[in-house]
Design a protein around this motif. Sequence first.
Motif, short mmCIF file in Angstrom:
data_model
loop_
_atom_site.label_atom_id
_atom_site.label_comp_id
_atom_site.label_asym_id
_atom_site.label_seq_id
_atom_site.Cartn_x
_atom_site.Cartn_y
_atom_site.Cartn_z
N LYS A 226 -11.71 -9.89 -1.02
CA LYS A 226 -10.42 -10.00 -1.06
C LYS A 226 -9.70 -8.70 -1.47
CE LYS A 226 -6.87 -13.59 -1.47
NZ LYS A 226 -6.62 -14.86 -1.74
N CYS A 227 -10.25 -8.49 -2.67
CA CYS A 227 -9.67 -7.41 -3.53
C CYS A 227 -10.02 -5.90 -2.45
CB CYS A 227 -10.35 -6.93 -4.76
SG CYS A 227 -10.05 -5.68 -5.87
N ARG A 228 -11.09 -5.65 -1.82
CA ARG A 228 -11.30 -4.59 -1.08
C ARG A 228 -10.37 -4.44 0.14
NH1 ARG A 228 -17.93 -4.31 -1.36
NH2 ARG A 228 -18.21 -3.66 -3.41
N VAL A 229 -10.19 -5.69 0.46
CA VAL A 229 -9.21 -5.74 1.72
C VAL A 229 -7.79 -5.32 1.36
CG1 VAL A 229 -8.05 -7.20 3.51
CG2 VAL A 229 -10.63 -7.59 3.12
N LYS A 230 -7.39 -5.93 0.43
CA LYS A 230 -5.99 -5.52 -0.10
C LYS A 230 -5.96 -4.11 -0.48
CE LYS A 230 -2.69 -6.98 -3.63
NZ LYS A 230 -2.52 -7.55 -4.89
N SER A 231 -6.94 -3.45 -1.21
CA SER A 231 -6.78 -1.98 -1.52
C SER A 231 -7.04 -1.17 -0.30
CB SER A 231 -7.95 -1.69 -2.47
OG SER A 231 -9.19 -1.92 -1.91
N SER A 232 -7.75 -1.63 0.63
CA SER A 232 -8.02 -0.47 1.95
C SER A 232 -7.05 -0.92 3.24
CB SER A 232 -9.42 -0.86 2.66
OG SER A 232 -10.28 -0.66 1.55
N HIS A 233 -6.49 -2.10 3.18
CA HIS A 233 -5.73 -2.27 4.26
C HIS A 233 -4.41 -2.73 3.90
CE1 HIS A 233 -9.10 -2.16 6.89
NE2 HIS A 233 -9.69 -2.62 5.75
N PHE A 234 -3.90 -2.85 2.74
CA PHE A 234 -2.72 -3.34 2.40
C PHE A 234 -1.62 -2.41 1.31
CE2 PHE A 234 0.29 -5.61 -0.73
CZ PHE A 234 1.10 -6.16 0.08
N THR A 235 -2.47 -1.97 0.28
CA THR A 235 -1.87 -1.16 -0.94
C THR A 235 -1.42 0.08 -0.28
OG1 THR A 235 -3.22 -2.45 -2.32
CG2 THR A 235 -2.03 -0.66 -3.07
N LYS A 236 -2.21 0.94 0.38
CA LYS A 236 -1.74 2.21 0.84
C LYS A 236 -0.91 2.35 1.93
CE LYS A 236 -6.09 2.83 3.62
NZ LYS A 236 -7.28 3.72 3.55
N TYR A 237 -0.48 1.23 2.59
CA TYR A 237 0.44 1.36 3.29
C TYR A 237 1.90 0.78 3.09
CZ TYR A 237 -3.55 2.05 6.53
OH TYR A 237 -4.78 2.62 6.83
N ARG A 238 2.90 1.53 3.72
CA ARG A 238 4.35 0.73 3.08
C ARG A 238 4.88 -0.23 3.97
NH1 ARG A 238 7.23 6.65 2.40
NH2 ARG A 238 5.90 7.73 0.84
N THR A 239 4.86 -0.25 5.47
CA THR A 239 5.38 -1.30 6.10
C THR A 239 4.24 -2.38 6.65
OG1 THR A 239 5.36 0.05 8.25
CG2 THR A 239 7.13 0.25 6.73
N ASP A 240 4.92 -3.40 7.06
CA ASP A 240 4.05 -4.37 7.61
C ASP A 240 3.29 -3.86 8.90
OD1 ASP A 240 4.93 -6.01 5.60
OD2 ASP A 240 6.01 -7.35 6.59
N ALA A 241 4.03 -3.14 9.72
CA ALA A 241 3.63 -2.48 11.08
C ALA A 241 2.41 -1.95 10.77
CB ALA A 241 4.73 -1.85 11.82
N GLU A 242 2.57 -0.83 9.77
CA GLU A 242 1.20 -0.20 9.60
C GLU A 242 0.06 -0.98 9.11
OE1 GLU A 242 2.61 2.73 6.69
OE2 GLU A 242 3.66 4.00 8.09
N CYS A 243 0.26 -1.87 8.12
CA CYS A 243 -1.00 -2.84 7.84
C CYS A 243 -1.38 -3.62 9.22
CB CYS A 243 -0.54 -3.84 6.75
SG CYS A 243 0.23 -3.20 5.16
N LEU A 244 -0.48 -4.11 9.84
CA LEU A 244 -1.08 -4.79 10.91
C LEU A 244 -1.76 -3.95 11.97
CD1 LEU A 244 1.88 -7.16 11.91
CD2 LEU A 244 -0.29 -7.82 10.86
N LYS A 245 -1.42 -2.61 11.92
CA LYS A 245 -2.18 -1.73 12.90
C LYS A 245 -3.49 -1.36 12.19
CE LYS A 245 -1.25 2.91 14.92
NZ LYS A 245 -0.60 4.02 14.96
N ASN A 246 -3.54 -1.20 10.90
CA ASN A 246 -4.98 -0.92 10.44
C ASN A 246 -5.55 -2.25 9.69
OD1 ASN A 246 -4.50 2.41 10.32
ND2 ASN A 246 -2.58 1.67 9.79
N ARG A 247 -5.48 -3.22 10.26
CA ARG A 247 -6.03 -4.28 9.68
C ARG A 247 -7.40 -4.34 10.04
NH1 ARG A 247 -7.43 -8.25 13.39
NH2 ARG A 247 -6.77 -8.20 15.45
N PRO A 248 -8.22 -5.01 9.25
CA PRO A 248 -9.75 -5.07 9.36
C PRO A 248 -9.83 -6.02 10.53
CG PRO A 248 -9.06 -6.37 7.40
CD PRO A 248 -7.92 -5.64 7.76
N LEU A 249 -10.96 -5.55 11.37
CA LEU A 249 -11.27 -6.41 12.81
C LEU A 249 -11.68 -7.82 12.43
CD1 LEU A 249 -12.58 -3.63 14.93
CD2 LEU A 249 -10.19 -4.37 14.87
N SER A 250 -12.37 -7.84 11.13
CA SER A 250 -13.14 -9.03 10.93
C SER A 250 -12.16 -10.47 10.46
CB SER A 250 -14.01 -8.89 9.49
OG SER A 250 -13.20 -8.35 8.71
#
Length: 367
Positions: A226-250
């Motif tokens: 959960k910590c790694r997903v947050k740092s790699s796919h949430f913290t470094k993006y500003r908007t929700d659209a960018e997070c969803l675009k780069n979400r993990p496939l798993s």
Amino acid sequence: MQYKDFAFSHKPGGSQSQRQGQSPIKKRARFIMPSIVNSSAQLAETSYRQQGARTHTHKDNKIQLSHMQKRRSPRLKAAMTREEDNQIERNGVKDNKIQLTHIQKRQSPRLKVAMGEVESNKSKTRGPTLCAKVHGRIFEEREQIIFNANWQPIGPSDQALSNFSSFLGTIARTHVYCPLTYNSWKELLKTRREEIWDYVNSKYILHAQAERYVMKTINEAWRIHKCRVKSSHFTKYRTDAECLKNRPLSIPEIQFKKLIKYWKTEKVKKLSEMNTTNRALQKWPHRVGPTSFARIRERLRASKENHDSPSQAEIFVTTRRGNQRKQLDAETSNKIDKIQLQPSNLYLELRNMAKFVVMEEMSLYLL
């Protein structure tokens, strides 16, 4: 005269005579003289030879070789490289870009990044562990795990324990058994405990008392994931659209949207800052990776003549030295030297012996 085969052509629906049972009207095919055919073939062959001769001509007294010949001739590689370098010096550098040969580009990954051929922020990695062989086992192929008095796995072999630990990690990263939408591990166990335990037992032969260790290990792997997903796919993006675009496939999109909404609450932000501060205060982290302390304790016990249990100081020094290829930091190195220079670790030995006696009594009670 030579004639080609006659072609019969008629409409898809058939002519009026054909519908009445009569034979279709025959049409004569186009007649081509044999001399014209032979002359066309000769012309095509002549043009093909001329084209091949043009491609194999020598330009500027340079030998033109195939790609495979260039690869097999080191001397020609060096000669061609020098010639191209001299040409670059004569013509100059265009658009401030380094012009290199094909061989140099292939042998220099850094130059690929500099020239924009490869993105610098992406590198090839082996990816997460899948444990496909363990997940593909049938019930009759289950492997038995041996536990010590504290119900920690110690056998049958290091490879089996490594596979068992990795297998539990894959369960923690699976959204079917351990979705990240739960706020705490206790809430997840209320609905998924039996399902997880039954699946683990379908791949391994475990004692009933080992359930606590299994759930604890999956909990730790779940929190790390959960910590790694947050740092790699949430913290470094500003908007929700960018997070969803780069979400993990798993992780399914529905679950990831809930995670984004949860991580953006003020309560979670304050809790995350507090946990980050507390994590920075930790000292002397171990360097043994996924190897458990129970396995290290068994190794130290087996290395002694009387097979006594190792002291806490010995466990600390062994686990903090870890990989000899990496240099220790100054603080950890000073702590190890301080422990080893003490004339007697009597207090640590007594405290360790007291813990060992209590654990032995608990194991006898459980049995």
